[in-house]
Motif scaffolding. Sequence first.
Motif, short mmCIF file in Angstrom:
data_model
loop_
_atom_site.label_atom_id
_atom_site.label_comp_id
_atom_site.label_asym_id
_atom_site.label_seq_id
_atom_site.Cartn_x
_atom_site.Cartn_y
_atom_site.Cartn_z
N ASP A 44 -10.73 -12.68 2.34
CA ASP A 44 -11.27 -12.82 3.69
C ASP A 44 -10.18 -13.19 4.69
N ASN A 45 -9.29 -14.08 4.30
CA ASN A 45 -8.17 -14.49 5.15
C ASN A 45 -6.91 -14.55 4.31
N VAL A 46 -5.78 -14.17 4.94
CA VAL A 46 -4.47 -14.26 4.28
C VAL A 46 -3.52 -14.95 5.24
N SER A 47 -2.90 -16.02 4.78
CA SER A 47 -1.94 -16.75 5.60
C SER A 47 -0.58 -16.73 4.92
N THR A 48 0.45 -16.99 5.72
CA THR A 48 1.80 -17.11 5.18
C THR A 48 2.59 -18.04 6.08
N ILE A 49 3.86 -18.31 5.77
CA ILE A 49 4.54 -19.48 6.30
C ILE A 49 5.46 -19.23 7.49
N SER A 50 5.56 -18.01 7.98
CA SER A 50 6.35 -17.76 9.18
C SER A 50 5.78 -16.56 9.91
N GLN A 51 6.11 -16.47 11.20
CA GLN A 51 5.59 -15.36 11.99
C GLN A 51 6.16 -14.03 11.51
N ALA A 52 7.42 -14.03 11.08
CA ALA A 52 8.01 -12.80 10.56
C ALA A 52 7.28 -12.35 9.29
N MET A 53 6.86 -13.31 8.46
CA MET A 53 6.12 -12.96 7.25
C MET A 53 4.70 -12.50 7.57
N VAL A 54 4.13 -13.02 8.67
CA VAL A 54 2.84 -12.50 9.14
C VAL A 54 2.98 -11.04 9.53
N GLU A 55 4.06 -10.72 10.22
CA GLU A 55 4.29 -9.31 10.59
C GLU A 55 4.43 -8.43 9.35
N ARG A 56 5.03 -8.97 8.31
CA ARG A 56 5.16 -8.20 7.07
C ARG A 56 3.80 -7.95 6.45
N LEU A 57 2.89 -8.93 6.54
CA LEU A 57 1.52 -8.72 6.06
C LEU A 57 0.86 -7.56 6.79
N ARG A 58 1.10 -7.46 8.08
CA ARG A 58 0.50 -6.38 8.87
C ARG A 58 1.12 -5.03 8.50
N ILE A 59 2.41 -5.04 8.22
CA ILE A 59 3.06 -3.81 7.76
C ILE A 59 2.46 -3.35 6.44
N LYS A 60 2.02 -4.32 5.63
CA LYS A 60 1.41 -4.00 4.35
C LYS A 60 -0.06 -3.59 4.49
N GLY A 61 -0.57 -3.52 5.74
CA GLY A 61 -1.89 -2.95 5.97
C GLY A 61 -2.99 -3.91 6.33
N LEU A 62 -2.68 -5.21 6.53
CA LEU A 62 -3.73 -6.16 6.88
C LEU A 62 -4.00 -6.15 8.37
N ARG A 63 -5.27 -6.31 8.74
CA ARG A 63 -5.66 -6.37 10.14
C ARG A 63 -5.20 -7.70 10.74
N PRO A 64 -4.85 -7.72 12.04
CA PRO A 64 -4.43 -8.97 12.67
C PRO A 64 -5.46 -10.08 12.58
N ASP A 65 -6.75 -9.74 12.60
CA ASP A 65 -7.78 -10.78 12.58
C ASP A 65 -7.95 -11.41 11.20
N ALA B 72 -1.06 -4.55 -2.34
CA ALA B 72 -1.85 -4.22 -1.15
C ALA B 72 -3.35 -4.38 -1.42
N ALA B 73 -3.79 -3.95 -2.59
CA ALA B 73 -5.21 -4.07 -2.93
C ALA B 73 -5.62 -5.53 -3.02
N ILE B 74 -4.77 -6.38 -3.61
CA ILE B 74 -5.09 -7.81 -3.72
C ILE B 74 -5.14 -8.45 -2.34
N LEU B 75 -4.15 -8.16 -1.49
CA LEU B 75 -4.12 -8.74 -0.15
C LEU B 75 -5.39 -8.40 0.63
N LYS B 76 -5.82 -7.15 0.56
CA LYS B 76 -6.98 -6.70 1.33
C LYS B 76 -8.30 -7.21 0.78
N SER B 77 -8.29 -7.75 -0.43
CA SER B 77 -9.53 -8.23 -1.04
C SER B 77 -9.94 -9.61 -0.54
#
Length: 435
Positions: free
Chosen positions: A174-195, A167-172
């Motif tokens: 500027d932008n975080v991308s991933t390869i499917s919409q379901a995995m994007v939702e998982r990023l948000r569950i892990k605490g990343l802002r939608p923007d 979680a600390a690495i992800l939030k560090s």
Amino acid sequence: MRVLLVGINYAPDLIGVAKYNAELCESLAAEGHEVRVITAPPYYPAWKIPPAFKSSYFRSRDFNGVRVTRTPIYVPGHPSGVRRLVHHASFALTSSAPVLLEALSWRPDVMIAVAPSLMSAAFVSFVARRVGAKSWLHVQDFEVDAAFDLGLLRNPSLRKWMLRIEAAILKSFDNVSTISQAMVERLRIKGLRPDKTAEVRNWIDTTAICPGPRATKYRQQLNLAESDIVGLYSGTMSNKQGLELVIEAAIGLERSHPHIHFILAGEGPHKMRLEQLAAGHRNIHFLGLQPNDSFNQLMATADFHLIPQKAEAADLVLPSKLGAIFASARPVIAMAEEGTGLAAEVTNAGLVIPPGDSSALELAICQLSDAPALREHYGEEGRRRALDRWDRRTIVHRWSEAMTGQGNATGQTSASPAGAANDIGLPVEDAVRSP
């Protein structure tokens, strides 16, 4: 624009993350950007470094317009959970010096880290902040979730500790991308802002992979008749694919449906075990990794493709092979739970069955084998989706625009009822529909 990519996998490895890292960098270079890469020597999926690469550590060489620097790493012959951790830690350690050197001397505008390996990504974001570069993390695989959900690691305390670090690495970044919409939702569950999140799906060259005739050199090589039906799996043979289910289904159908054959093409740590399970069964055939100039023929050999998957791996990753399957205009049988990203992608372009159910797999195989019109319908729909959603040039160009500030990094649009259909590789209206 100067782009520095740091990732453990790169060409000349032919499959998996290496392919997409190399194609991204080469496409950016073709658009006129300066691109450099810090990576490991090739080793995947054989988990063995070719002798020619053991003498070229820390040497920079041009590779199709991209300057590539390789660092030494530990490669386990039998990659268990703990050995994989050491493997990734070794790359994080040996890559740190060239990352720092390139950042200070070359001053990139964008620093991209690719996960795997998340361990090396932490240093990339740290250095990017200090040299004023935009930091971008691209997640091909949720390593921590996969390691524990698939049983490679089991200690609950270790999982809790590793998730906090993740979680600390992800939030560090500027932008975080991933390869499917379901995995994007998982990023948000892990605490990343939608923007801060975006979908950048893996792509396919729809001009190189295209519909072809069934009569290929592979059918001749394997002595298959024109009337024989072929189910194909092409890709890595490791723990998470659940390829034992394909072997079980093939054995179950051998007597009742002798005209149905199965081809498993690729390499990986579980291939030897699969070959042992299939020994003596004439309807199961194994091939190694095939060269790029033969890959379209391999895909065309199939009457349908197979994506087996363990339930524990659902939405940890959207199989990149799906784009090639769709581009080849062949249907697919995919194991996925309803509501997952994979199920949404395959519905109406193939059959979706429950993970881990070899009986359901047998029924689905028989259904497609006996219905050529249905196979053709699914294949045509898959080809349309490949052109709309998986085209390499379109996706890479959007990513390039996002990194240079010419486009919206998250694909966010006011037309989206959710306010953030974060997508670079998929039209907004499709991203909103995906679960």
